[in-house]
Design a protein around this motif. Structure first.
Motif, mmCIF file in Angstrom:
data_model
loop_
_atom_site.group_PDB
_atom_site.id
_atom_site.type_symbol
_atom_site.label_atom_id
_atom_site.label_comp_id
_atom_site.label_asym_id
_atom_site.label_seq_id
_atom_site.Cartn_x
_atom_site.Cartn_y
_atom_site.Cartn_z
ATOM 1 N N LEU A 242 0.819 -1.206 0.000
ATOM 2 C CA LEU A 242 0.000 0.000 0.000
ATOM 3 C C LEU A 242 0.857 1.262 0.000
ATOM 4 C CD1 LEU A 242 -2.915 -0.947 2.412
ATOM 5 C CD2 LEU A 242 -3.074 -0.439 -0.016
ATOM 6 N N ALA A 243 1.930 1.273 0.767
ATOM 7 C CA ALA A 243 2.834 2.430 0.798
ATOM 8 C C ALA A 243 3.457 2.652 -0.568
ATOM 9 C CB ALA A 243 3.909 2.243 1.853
ATOM 10 N N ALA A 244 3.836 1.584 -1.243
ATOM 11 C CA ALA A 244 4.437 1.712 -2.578
ATOM 12 C C ALA A 244 3.427 2.259 -3.574
ATOM 13 C CB ALA A 244 4.975 0.360 -3.038
ATOM 14 N N LEU A 245 2.173 1.814 -3.492
ATOM 15 C CA LEU A 245 1.146 2.309 -4.408
ATOM 16 C C LEU A 245 0.828 3.778 -4.156
ATOM 17 C CD1 LEU A 245 -1.310 -0.713 -4.526
ATOM 18 C CD2 LEU A 245 0.177 0.102 -6.353
ATOM 19 N N LEU A 246 0.753 4.163 -2.900
ATOM 20 C CA LEU A 246 0.452 5.553 -2.574
ATOM 21 C C LEU A 246 1.595 6.491 -2.954
ATOM 22 C CD1 LEU A 246 -1.327 5.166 0.863
ATOM 23 C CD2 LEU A 246 -2.357 5.727 -1.335
ATOM 24 N N ALA A 247 2.814 5.999 -2.965
ATOM 25 C CA ALA A 247 3.963 6.841 -3.290
ATOM 26 C C ALA A 247 4.169 6.972 -4.789
ATOM 27 C CB ALA A 247 5.230 6.269 -2.654
ATOM 28 N N TYR B 102 8.032 12.649 -5.344
ATOM 29 C CA TYR B 102 7.433 11.357 -5.665
ATOM 30 C C TYR B 102 8.497 10.284 -5.858
ATOM 31 C CZ TYR B 102 2.859 13.508 -6.345
ATOM 32 O OH TYR B 102 1.688 14.166 -6.168
ATOM 33 N N ILE B 103 9.574 10.646 -6.519
ATOM 34 C CA ILE B 103 10.650 9.681 -6.745
ATOM 35 C C ILE B 103 11.253 9.243 -5.413
ATOM 36 C CG2 ILE B 103 12.979 9.413 -7.698
ATOM 37 C CD1 ILE B 103 12.021 11.169 -10.065
ATOM 38 N N ALA B 104 11.493 10.207 -4.532
ATOM 39 C CA ALA B 104 12.069 9.877 -3.219
ATOM 40 C C ALA B 104 11.107 9.011 -2.407
ATOM 41 C CB ALA B 104 12.414 11.159 -2.458
ATOM 42 N N ALA B 105 9.811 9.347 -2.431
ATOM 43 C CA ALA B 105 8.833 8.557 -1.682
ATOM 44 C C ALA B 105 8.738 7.144 -2.247
ATOM 45 C CB ALA B 105 7.469 9.239 -1.712
ATOM 46 N N GLY B 106 8.760 7.033 -3.575
ATOM 47 C CA GLY B 106 8.711 5.712 -4.198
ATOM 48 C C GLY B 106 9.931 4.878 -3.860
ATOM 49 N N ALA B 107 11.119 5.521 -3.868
ATOM 50 C CA ALA B 107 12.356 4.810 -3.538
ATOM 51 C C ALA B 107 12.323 4.319 -2.092
ATOM 52 C CB ALA B 107 13.563 5.717 -3.764
ATOM 53 N N LEU C 211 9.784 -2.179 1.145
ATOM 54 C CA LEU C 211 9.267 -3.439 0.627
ATOM 55 C C LEU C 211 10.369 -4.485 0.557
ATOM 56 C CD1 LEU C 211 6.879 -4.958 -0.587
ATOM 57 C CD2 LEU C 211 7.516 -4.031 -2.804
ATOM 58 N N GLY C 212 11.539 -4.067 0.057
ATOM 59 C CA GLY C 212 12.677 -4.989 -0.018
ATOM 60 C C GLY C 212 13.107 -5.472 1.357
ATOM 61 N N ALA C 213 13.142 -4.568 2.326
ATOM 62 C CA ALA C 213 13.527 -4.951 3.685
ATOM 63 C C ALA C 213 12.508 -5.924 4.271
ATOM 64 C CB ALA C 213 13.656 -3.708 4.569
ATOM 65 N N GLY C 214 11.233 -5.677 4.002
ATOM 66 C CA GLY C 214 10.192 -6.572 4.506
ATOM 67 C C GLY C 214 10.298 -7.958 3.894
ATOM 68 N N LEU C 215 10.566 -8.006 2.594
ATOM 69 C CA LEU C 215 10.724 -9.309 1.934
ATOM 70 C C LEU C 215 11.939 -10.057 2.474
ATOM 71 C CD1 LEU C 215 9.846 -8.366 -1.751
ATOM 72 C CD2 LEU C 215 8.469 -9.724 -0.162
ATOM 73 N N ARG C 216 13.032 -9.338 2.682
ATOM 74 C CA ARG C 216 14.243 -9.967 3.219
ATOM 75 C C ARG C 216 14.003 -10.514 4.620
ATOM 76 N NH1 ARG C 216 19.949 -7.286 2.664
ATOM 77 N NH2 ARG C 216 20.448 -9.069 1.395
#
Length: 176
Positions: free
Chosen positions: A11-16, A151-156, A162-167
């Motif tokens: 959700l955070a990735a979609l909103l960003a 937007y780019i910074a928020a998306g990054a 997301l990557g940290a959560g997957l790891r």
């Protein structure tokens, strides 16, 4: 467990993610650049006077208060911070007699409140107008960040989360 962590990050990735505008609405209005020139206004029941200061150049605009029409053939006397000055109508072809006056000051005014009093003579009408010019020291403007970079910074940041959560999920699965 994996789904509880993944859903908020997704959700955070979609909103960003940046939103695309549809045709005709793809550009925001141009932002004003630079700073507005210092100005003052003085008015009465008969006249309105606006002065715009650009360095040492003072431009004055005199209008009738009732109609906002330029005052033709008027003369002005100005008390600008204690100095008695005589503005001159703009030269022919540039508003002569059309309520526009110019004045070259001896030096740039210092920051602070500058009292301004104008005596207006226009045909059989005369008036005294008073105002003040609030002149501030030049301050450097803070650089404005582009909305696109935000937007780019928020998306990054969202992707990093997301990557940290997957790891973290992989590490927990491996440990189990």
């Amino acid at each position: 467990m994996k789904h509880r962590l993944l859903l908020p990050l997704l959700l955070a990735a979609l909103l960003a993610a940046p939103v695309q505008a549809h045709e005709g609405h793809d550009e925001a209005p141009a932002a004003a650049t630079g700073q507005a020139l210092p100005r003052f206004a003085a008015s009465s029941e008969l006249f309105e006077l606006v002065g715009v200061l650009d360095g040492r150049q003072l431009t004055l605009y005199l209008d009738h208060a009732a109609s906002n029409a330029p005052v033709q053939g008027a003369t002005l006397e100005l008390d600008f911070g204690g100095a008695k000055l005589k503005p001159v109508p703009k030269s022919e072809g540039e508003g002569q007699g059309q309520g526009e006056f110019t004045l070259q000051l001896e030096r740039e005014p210092q920051p602070g409140l500058i009292p301004v009093t104008a005596t207006v003579l226009a045909g059989r009408e005369s008036d005294l107008l008073a105002g003040e010019l609030d002149l501030h020291a030049h301050e450097p403007a803070a650089p404005a960040a582009s909305a696109r970079w935000k937007y780019i910074a928020a998306g990054a940041l969202a992707l990093l989360g997301l990557g940290a959560g997957l790891r973290l999920g992989r590490q927990r699965r491996a440990a189990a």
